[in-house]
Design a protein around this motif. Structure first.
Motif, PDB file in Angstrom:
ATOM      1  N   GLN A 155      -1.395  -0.266   0.617  1.00 53.09           N
ATOM      2  CA  GLN A 155      -2.654  -1.002   0.711  1.00 53.09           C
ATOM      3  C   GLN A 155      -3.115  -1.519  -0.647  1.00 53.09           C
ATOM      4  O   GLN A 155      -3.921  -2.450  -0.724  1.00 53.09           O
ATOM      5  CB  GLN A 155      -3.758  -0.149   1.331  1.00 53.09           C
ATOM      6  CG  GLN A 155      -4.275   0.977   0.449  1.00 53.09           C
ATOM      7  CD  GLN A 155      -5.590   1.560   0.979  1.00 53.09           C
ATOM      8  OE1 GLN A 155      -6.582   0.852   1.102  1.00 53.09           O
ATOM      9  NE2 GLN A 155      -5.551   2.843   1.317  1.00 53.09           N
ATOM     10  N   HIS A 156      -2.599  -0.931  -1.723  1.00 53.27           N
ATOM     11  CA  HIS A 156      -3.003  -1.314  -3.069  1.00 53.27           C
ATOM     12  C   HIS A 156      -2.122  -2.413  -3.669  1.00 53.27           C
ATOM     13  O   HIS A 156      -2.406  -2.882  -4.777  1.00 53.27           O
ATOM     14  CB  HIS A 156      -2.976  -0.087  -3.981  1.00 53.27           C
ATOM     15  CG  HIS A 156      -3.852   1.035  -3.500  1.00 53.27           C
ATOM     16  ND1 HIS A 156      -5.220   0.959  -3.493  1.00 53.27           N
ATOM     17  CD2 HIS A 156      -3.534   2.251  -2.982  1.00 53.27           C
ATOM     18  CE1 HIS A 156      -5.722   2.075  -3.011  1.00 53.27           C
ATOM     19  NE2 HIS A 156      -4.718   2.878  -2.684  1.00 53.27           N
ATOM     20  N   LEU A 157      -1.070  -2.792  -2.955  1.00 53.76           N
ATOM     21  CA  LEU A 157      -0.189  -3.829  -3.490  1.00 53.76           C
ATOM     22  C   LEU A 157      -0.819  -5.209  -3.334  1.00 53.76           C
ATOM     23  O   LEU A 157      -1.637  -5.446  -2.442  1.00 53.76           O
ATOM     24  CB  LEU A 157       1.159  -3.791  -2.776  1.00 53.76           C
ATOM     25  CG  LEU A 157       1.980  -2.502  -2.915  1.00 53.76           C
ATOM     26  CD1 LEU A 157       3.338  -2.673  -2.263  1.00 53.76           C
ATOM     27  CD2 LEU A 157       2.121  -2.092  -4.364  1.00 53.76           C
ATOM     28  N   SER A 158      -0.416  -6.114  -4.190  1.00 56.13           N
ATOM     29  CA  SER A 158      -0.935  -7.476  -4.127  1.00 56.13           C
ATOM     30  C   SER A 158      -0.449  -8.160  -2.855  1.00 56.13           C
ATOM     31  O   SER A 158       0.590  -7.803  -2.290  1.00 56.13           O
ATOM     32  CB  SER A 158      -0.475  -8.271  -5.348  1.00 56.13           C
ATOM     33  OG  SER A 158       0.928  -8.497  -5.294  1.00 56.13           O
TER      34      SER A 158
ATOM     35  N   THR B 145       1.225   7.466   7.091  1.00 54.58           N
ATOM     36  CA  THR B 145      -0.202   7.382   6.788  1.00 54.58           C
ATOM     37  C   THR B 145      -0.440   7.555   5.295  1.00 54.58           C
ATOM     38  O   THR B 145      -1.226   6.820   4.688  1.00 54.58           O
ATOM     39  CB  THR B 145      -0.977   8.462   7.566  1.00 54.58           C
ATOM     40  OG1 THR B 145      -0.709   8.324   8.964  1.00 54.58           O
ATOM     41  CG2 THR B 145      -2.472   8.337   7.343  1.00 54.58           C
ATOM     42  N   SER B 146       0.254   8.507   4.701  1.00 49.55           N
ATOM     43  CA  SER B 146       0.122   8.733   3.267  1.00 49.55           C
ATOM     44  C   SER B 146       0.636   7.540   2.469  1.00 49.55           C
ATOM     45  O   SER B 146       0.052   7.171   1.443  1.00 49.55           O
ATOM     46  CB  SER B 146       0.882   9.999   2.862  1.00 49.55           C
ATOM     47  OG  SER B 146       0.788  10.227   1.474  1.00 49.55           O
TER      48      SER B 146
ATOM     49  N   THR C 229      -3.096  -2.441   6.042  1.00 50.43           N
ATOM     50  CA  THR C 229      -4.151  -1.761   6.803  1.00 50.43           C
ATOM     51  C   THR C 229      -3.668  -0.573   7.616  1.00 50.43           C
ATOM     52  O   THR C 229      -4.488   0.178   8.154  1.00 50.43           O
ATOM     53  CB  THR C 229      -4.829  -2.745   7.766  1.00 50.43           C
ATOM     54  OG1 THR C 229      -3.886  -3.136   8.789  1.00 50.43           O
ATOM     55  CG2 THR C 229      -5.327  -3.986   7.031  1.00 50.43           C
ATOM     56  N   GLY C 230      -2.356  -0.413   7.757  1.00 54.91           N
ATOM     57  CA  GLY C 230      -1.824   0.692   8.549  1.00 54.91           C
ATOM     58  C   GLY C 230      -1.757   0.417  10.038  1.00 54.91           C
ATOM     59  O   GLY C 230      -1.422   1.318  10.815  1.00 54.91           O
TER      60      GLY C 230
ATOM     61  N   ILE D 261      -8.678   3.126   4.435  1.00 59.46           N
ATOM     62  CA  ILE D 261      -8.489   1.804   3.859  1.00 59.46           C
ATOM     63  C   ILE D 261      -9.751   1.413   3.103  1.00 59.46           C
ATOM     64  O   ILE D 261     -10.854   1.437   3.655  1.00 59.46           O
ATOM     65  CB  ILE D 261      -8.187   0.761   4.960  1.00 59.46           C
ATOM     66  CG1 ILE D 261      -6.998   1.222   5.811  1.00 59.46           C
ATOM     67  CG2 ILE D 261      -7.921  -0.600   4.336  1.00 59.46           C
ATOM     68  CD1 ILE D 261      -5.710   1.417   5.055  1.00 59.46           C
ATOM     69  N   ASP D 262      -9.582   1.083   1.829  1.00 60.58           N
ATOM     70  CA  ASP D 262     -10.716   0.739   0.968  1.00 60.58           C
ATOM     71  C   ASP D 262     -11.779   1.831   0.995  1.00 60.58           C
ATOM     72  O   ASP D 262     -12.992   1.565   0.994  1.00 60.58           O
ATOM     73  CB  ASP D 262     -11.337  -0.595   1.381  1.00 60.58           C
ATOM     74  CG  ASP D 262     -10.408  -1.776   1.124  1.00 60.58           C
ATOM     75  OD1 ASP D 262      -9.606  -1.691   0.176  1.00 60.58           O
ATOM     76  OD2 ASP D 262     -10.481  -2.768   1.875  1.00 60.58           O
ATOM     77  N   GLY D 263     -11.311   3.079   1.045  1.00 60.79           N
ATOM     78  CA  GLY D 263     -12.220   4.219   1.004  1.00 60.79           C
ATOM     79  C   GLY D 263     -12.850   4.580   2.330  1.00 60.79           C
ATOM     80  O   GLY D 263     -13.597   5.573   2.414  1.00 60.79           O
TER      81      GLY D 263
END
Length: 405
Positions: free
Chosen positions: A259-262, A251-252, A238-239, A350-352
């Motif tokens: 955030q896309h990792l399992s 941030t990048s 989530t950062g 996060i999640d768009g």
């Protein structure tokens, strides 16, 4: 098949969709987009400027365009560039490309990455930019000597004394995640001083291009020693967590990669990071801060900072970062604190969904002395203890990152 110049090249074989999809995931784990993509340009088409001690270099087009990208690369060419830092035509890549980390990537993962970039990424015809540095620093042949000295071209070998989860985390951190590229200090030849946990410098924090990449060891003050494994996983997902919020280049990393990792991979990374011994290569003796600077800093804090970070510096985590006990606030090198105060930070997405409270830029509103004093106040209030910040340090970074208001 013919390329645009009428020359024949071998088109990559058709890849299985599952292999392409796995390659997409691995490209996210490796955060390829962060360096090879720029705003308002197609993904992976290059052009990101990277300031290095000898000048500036630009990331390259890694789409499968046969003229300006990697469309003519065989899988062997791709593996050589990725793990040895040698392009298809034989020229050496600058070590800003983290091939010293990618050298640990397995053959199976290289094959999946190749399948993704050849079949899952649209080709983009976009010429690469030329590095801007004085001759003779533009010559590439010395890089071959650099590789002889500093490249350990070996795949990751599991440590049988450790768990499967630990080894997966080590593989991701040391290899695909190339965390040491930013978080490990470098030597006089721009080499990372350690590439795994066997070196004391590994992930102990480093200054890079106007930021200080945090200490990721178990140091309880300036590292992540006070963080649980769950805290680490939440931060990567989530950062933000109860201790800190991502800023600057991190941030990048959050937006494009972690955030896309399992959840399983994030847990493995956390297990590995929690195993690292505490290091503080950047330690210093903290001296008393000038009372006048503290009083001035307190006034600036009340005017500009208290609404978000609160009078007691506790913030409202995870939305607004706490300053109390924040390892980035306590870090001896104030580079990141100065940079984020001057220039703010990009949105975490996060999640768009963009985070609602990004840190704003204050370079136009605050003088060098204002920023130095308010940072000294933050670093020496509420139980925090860290060195004061000098106005000349702010001035240097202000000039490096933009024009003085």
């Amino acid at each position: 098949m013919l390329n645009g110049a009428g020359m024949a090249y071998a088109a990559p074989r058709v890849a299985e969709p599952t292999l392409v999809e796995r390659g997409r995931y691995l490209a996210q784990a490796a955060d390829c987009a962060a360096c090879h993509s720029v705003e308002n340009a197609p993904a992976f088409s290059g052009g990101l400027k990277m300031n290095v001690p000898i000048g500036a270099i630009y990331s390259t087009n890694i789409t499968p365009d046969p003229q300006t990208g990697i469309g003519q690369y065989t899988e062997r060419d791709f593996a050589r560039a990725l793990r040895e830092g040698v392009a298809r035509d034989g020229h050496a890549l600058y070590p800003a490309m983290p091939y010293t980390s990618y050298s640990k990537v397995s053959d199976a993962d290289v094959a999946a990455l190749y399948a993704y970039f050849m079949h899952g990424v649209p080709p983009v015809h976009r010429a690469n930019l030329t590095a801007t540095m004085p001759w003779p620093l533009t010559m590439r042949w010395p890089l071959k000597l650099w590789n002889t000295l500093f490249l350990n071209d070996r795949r990751y070998t599991p440590d049988t004394r450790q768990s499967v989860e630990w080894n997966r985390g080590a593989y991701l951190v040391q290899g695909l995640g190339h965390c040491s590229a930013c978080h490990t200090p470098r030597g006089a030849a721009f080499q990372e001083l350690a590439l795994d946990e066997h070196g004391t410098a590994f992930l102990s924090g480093a200054a890079l291009d106007g930021w200080f990449a945090s200490n990721l060891t178990a140091n309880a003050q300036t590292g992540i020693g006070a963080w649980s494994a769950d805290d680490i996983a939440v931060f990567l997902k989530t950062g933000a967590n109860a201790h800190a919020t991502a800023f600057g280049p991190m941030t990048s990393v959050i937006n494009h990669s972690t955030q896309h990792l399992s959840d399983q991979d994030l847990a493995s990374i956390a297990v590995y990071l929690k195993s690292l011994k505490a290091e503080n290569r950047n330690a210093s003796t903290t001296s008393a801060v000038d009372p006048a600077a503290m009083a001035h800093g307190a006034q600036i804090y009340r005017n500009f900072c208290v609404a978000c970070h609160l009078a007691n510096g506790s913030g409202t985590a995870p939305w607004l970062a706490p300053l109390v006990g924040n390892p980035n606030v306590l870090e001896n090198d104030p580079l990141s604190l100065i940079n984020i105060t001057l220039n703010g930070t990009p949105h975490l997405t996060i999640d768009g969904q963009p985070a609602p409270y990004p840190m704003p830029a204050h370079r136009a509103a605050l003088s060098n002395a204002d920023i130095a004093d308010v940072l000294a106040y933050m670093r020496n209030s509420w139980g925090n203890h860290a060195p004061a910040v000098a106005a000349h340090e702010v001035d240097t970074l202000r000039k490096q990152t933009g024009t003085q208001p």
